[in-house]
Design an enzyme around this catalytic site. Structure first.
Site, PDB file in Angstrom:
ATOM      1  CG  HIS A   1      -1.976  -1.189   1.407  1.00  0.00           C
ATOM      2  ND1 HIS A   1      -2.787  -1.482   0.441  1.00  0.00           N
ATOM      3  CD2 HIS A   1      -1.790  -2.146   2.269  1.00  0.00           C
ATOM      4  CE1 HIS A   1      -3.293  -2.599   0.975  1.00  0.00           C
ATOM      5  NE2 HIS A   1      -2.673  -3.021   1.911  1.00  0.00           N
TER       6      HIS A   1
ATOM      7  CG  HIS B   1      -0.234   8.551   2.773  1.00  0.00           C
ATOM      8  ND1 HIS B   1      -1.163   7.311   2.688  1.00  0.00           N
ATOM      9  CD2 HIS B   1      -0.037   8.484   3.913  1.00  0.00           C
ATOM     10  CE1 HIS B   1      -1.337   6.772   3.748  1.00  0.00           C
ATOM     11  NE2 HIS B   1      -0.467   7.567   4.459  1.00  0.00           N
TER      12      HIS B   1
ATOM     13  CG  HIS C   1       0.782   9.904   7.578  1.00  0.00           C
ATOM     14  ND1 HIS C   1      -0.379   9.334   6.856  1.00  0.00           N
ATOM     15  CD2 HIS C   1       0.577  11.173   7.520  1.00  0.00           C
ATOM     16  CE1 HIS C   1      -0.803  10.388   6.580  1.00  0.00           C
ATOM     17  NE2 HIS C   1      -0.494  11.563   6.868  1.00  0.00           N
TER      18      HIS C   1
HETATM   19 ZN   LIG Z   1      -0.404   7.301   6.591  1.00  0.00          ZN
END
Ligand SMILES: [Zn+2]
Length: 247
Positions: free
Chosen positions: A86, A113, A130
């Site tokens: 992901h 991301h 993050h």
């Molecule tokens: Zn994240």
């Protein structure tokens, strides 16, 4: 197409054991964000949660005066670069901690991301990192640092030059200093939200740094070659307050 069918089959075989084989959720199409909640029993919060992330931060609505500065106690340590299917995630066994509102959380991993999941005044950035922290009671606190295009990011060079191209692949890093990802300006936006990926668990403390850091176009392109788009759409605030650290 074959891969998707095989994955769907494996996922349905193991549906009762969430995470047993890694879930087949995606960012677009039939396994996209609007379907997450119905894919696994423990993904329900993705649909019914009222404090979900990411959010759009309206800067003029952010309340001043309620936040304390984050105290970063990061240290250089070994790292593992993982392609988790992901995103690219950097696992950190021993990279120090940060203190949020007086509570100590250990830094455990960071990941990327593109575009940024969080928006500020309705604007997304090209990318966000993050940094995920865990407290003794397993509560999570995340620091988001936005990227703007500019100079090559020297701290991220050993990662972006060495991205594991295939799902589940890892590559070791002798040493990485996560402090290099934190902007000098301490101002941040704080709110309570969730994981932005299934199972979308809530009660996550979010800290979005106001000032971005830079990456080069080539670095962004290297990531996008693996993950063209891996951002969950903006979630409703549902009356939550967003605070800002007073300058
Ligand atoms: Zn994240």
């Amino acid at each position: 197409m074959k891969r998707k069918l095989a994955l769907a089959l494996i996922c349905s075989l193991f549906a009762s054991q969430a995470w047993a084989v890694g879930s087949h959720w995606e960012y677009e199409g039939e396994y996209g964000p609007t379907k997450w909640a119905s894919m696994e029993p423990n993904f329900k919060t993705c649909g019914i949660g009222k404090r979900q992330s990411p959010i759009n931060i309206e800067t003029r609505d952010a309340e001043k005066g309620g936040l304390r500065p984050i105290v970063f106690s990061y240290i250089p340590g070994p790292a593992e670069i993982l392609n988790n299917g992901h995103t690219i995630q950097i696992n950190l066994p021993n990279s120090g901690s940060a203190r949020f509102d007086g509570l100590e959380y250990k830094l455990v991993q960071f990941h990327f991301h593109t575009p940024s999941e969080e928006k500020i005044d309705s604007m997304a950035s090209h990318m966000v990192v993050h940094l995920v922290h865990k407290a003794g009671d397993n509560k999570l606190a995340v620091v988001g640092v936005l990227f703007k295009l500019g100079k090559e990011n020297a701290a991220l060079k050993p990662i972006f030059d060495n991205l594991p191209p295939k799902e589940t692949m890892t590559r070791p890093l002798n040493v990485f200093n996560p402090a290099d990802l934190i902007p000098a300006d301490p101002i941040y936006y704080g709110y309570t939200g969730s994981l932005t990926t299934p199972p979308c668990s809530e009660d996550v403390k979010w800290h979005v740094m106001k000032k971005p850091i830079e990456i080069s176009y080539a670095q962004l392109a290297a990531f996008k070659k693996l993950y063209k788009m891996n951002a969950r759409p903006i979630q409703p605030l549902n009356g939550r307050r967003v605070q800002v650290l007073q300058p």
